[in-house]
Design a protein around this motif. Sequence first.
Motif: not given
Lengths: 283, 325
Positions: A250-273
Amino acid sequence: MCRRVNFFPLLAALLVGLMGACGHAPEKPVNLRLSQAIELEQKGQQAYRQGHAAAAAGHFEAALRVDMSIENHDGIVADRLNLAQALDASGDVGGARRQLDALLSDSPLSLSPEQIARAKAALGLMALKQGELADAQRLIDEAQQACAKTCPSAAAILNINARIALERNNPSAALASAGAALPLLAEGSHLGERANSLRIIGLARLALGEAVAALAPLLQALALDRELGLPERIADDLLQLGRTHAATGNTGNAEYFYRRALTVAEASGNAALAQRVREANKP
Amino acid sequence: MKLFSEQDIEARALRLRVRLFLLTAALIGVVTLAAVAVRHGVFTQTIALSFFAESAHEISKGMAVKVVGFKIGKVEEISIEPDNRIKVEIAVNHNYARLIPRDSVAHVMKEGLIGASIVEILPGEDKKRIVVDNDVLRFERGSGLADLAKKLTDQVIPILHDVKKITASINDPQGDIRQAVHHIGEATVAMRASSEELQKLLHQSNVKVGALGGQVSAILDKTDQNMALVQKSLTTLNGTLPGMLQKIDGALPGMLQKIDGTLENARRISQDSAEQLPGLLRDGKAVAGDTRDIVAGAKKAWPISSLLDPAPTGAMPLDSYVPSR
């Protein structure tokens, strides 16, 4: 004939109750240094929970100095364990190991089996994070020997054991160990450790090729981490959910969760993550 | 039988009085407890706000939080951030949160010149966006007595020095001003001589060009009159200037003495302030310390202790989290 109610005993009891409530036991003699150590330790724990590991380490170090100056053995043990955890979280693995080694080699402190298990498990966890799997396994085995099933660190030790198994490409053993940890964690408490168990179960299922079965535990882990407000773990859960959906096709759902993960990682300032999420999302 | 009956009546009256006394005492106890609880804001619903300051100087736990001089809350917690900023958490009465727009600014200032320190919130302009729980306010530090004294000293002393320099320059015979006045005197004398020369020249011209007619003669007469007026003015000026210079000469030493005295007073005020301020600050710290102790004591006392979450102590639970690869 009406029976008269005698209010006197009731009133007397009420007054005695009030006086008892207002009064309190005589104060123990005030140990100002001990109070200072406790205050520093509480500040350290608060800073650690807020994600300020370096500041927490500073408070624990100060508390340790005070406790050592008054030979408060219980305080010294707690301070060294807390200091090691804060130093490890702030990236000073060497400093953390020194604290735990000092604790385990400090014979006058005569540690309880639970404290030995806690210290060995913490050393095992650090070895695991450094990729030293043999050392990690040895230390976790020693911790399990010292710790009975009722010991407070039992579930965490099982989870670390599961994580080592996962790193050694043995997902079945990981599933068994993390599954054994869950019943030891009371419902409604130890939320962070429950989330750790569920995350490992999800990862083990994914490694076993049971991607659909991995979704439920990972979603539960995500819910718990969101409840605790831990950005790094939320992003981690979202990343694993993205991978799991990708494994189900399910690539659509996968992209959706990756996008959310990226938003959270960037918002928390964790560059490595954030970088890890971007790499996972690469076609 | 009668005797027993009388004793029974007396005993009943005594019981009644005892019950009344106990009932009154119980009521007073309950009302006192309720008043203490209300006074400490146990039943007050609050919202948590915070701001970041560059220093914890003059900020302490329990410090009053005010809007337009009205107490609406207190400082709950002060903690140091990893970047060395100070996080100040305040609890504001829920009913007064509507007075605080989100663009409001928190100030730490004194009530009066040497009063207690307070957090004063200056409401912002955007009245539509009111603060909610956990909002962060902007912070600016207000001026204290020491700052005011220093600013006043910094501003007044250069001015007084300038005044002193100017008056010294006026008094200096080689100074620009005295030289300028001297030159004016010399110019006046020169103008007088020139005027006399010009008058002579005009007289000669009058003789030589007398034939040119009455019109020219009239013009020259008029010019002559004007020149006479100029001469008169110059004479008056010449007579007045020495007197003025003498007066300035006489007044200058007194003025310089007064300025010296003023400078000395300014220095003494600064010195006195510098000596008294540390004392005042020490007293303030002691009062804040006492207040902290009282609040800490109150936190331990029932029923407040039962309303607070116990702070965790001892070793933190082991956390087995390892970031996934």
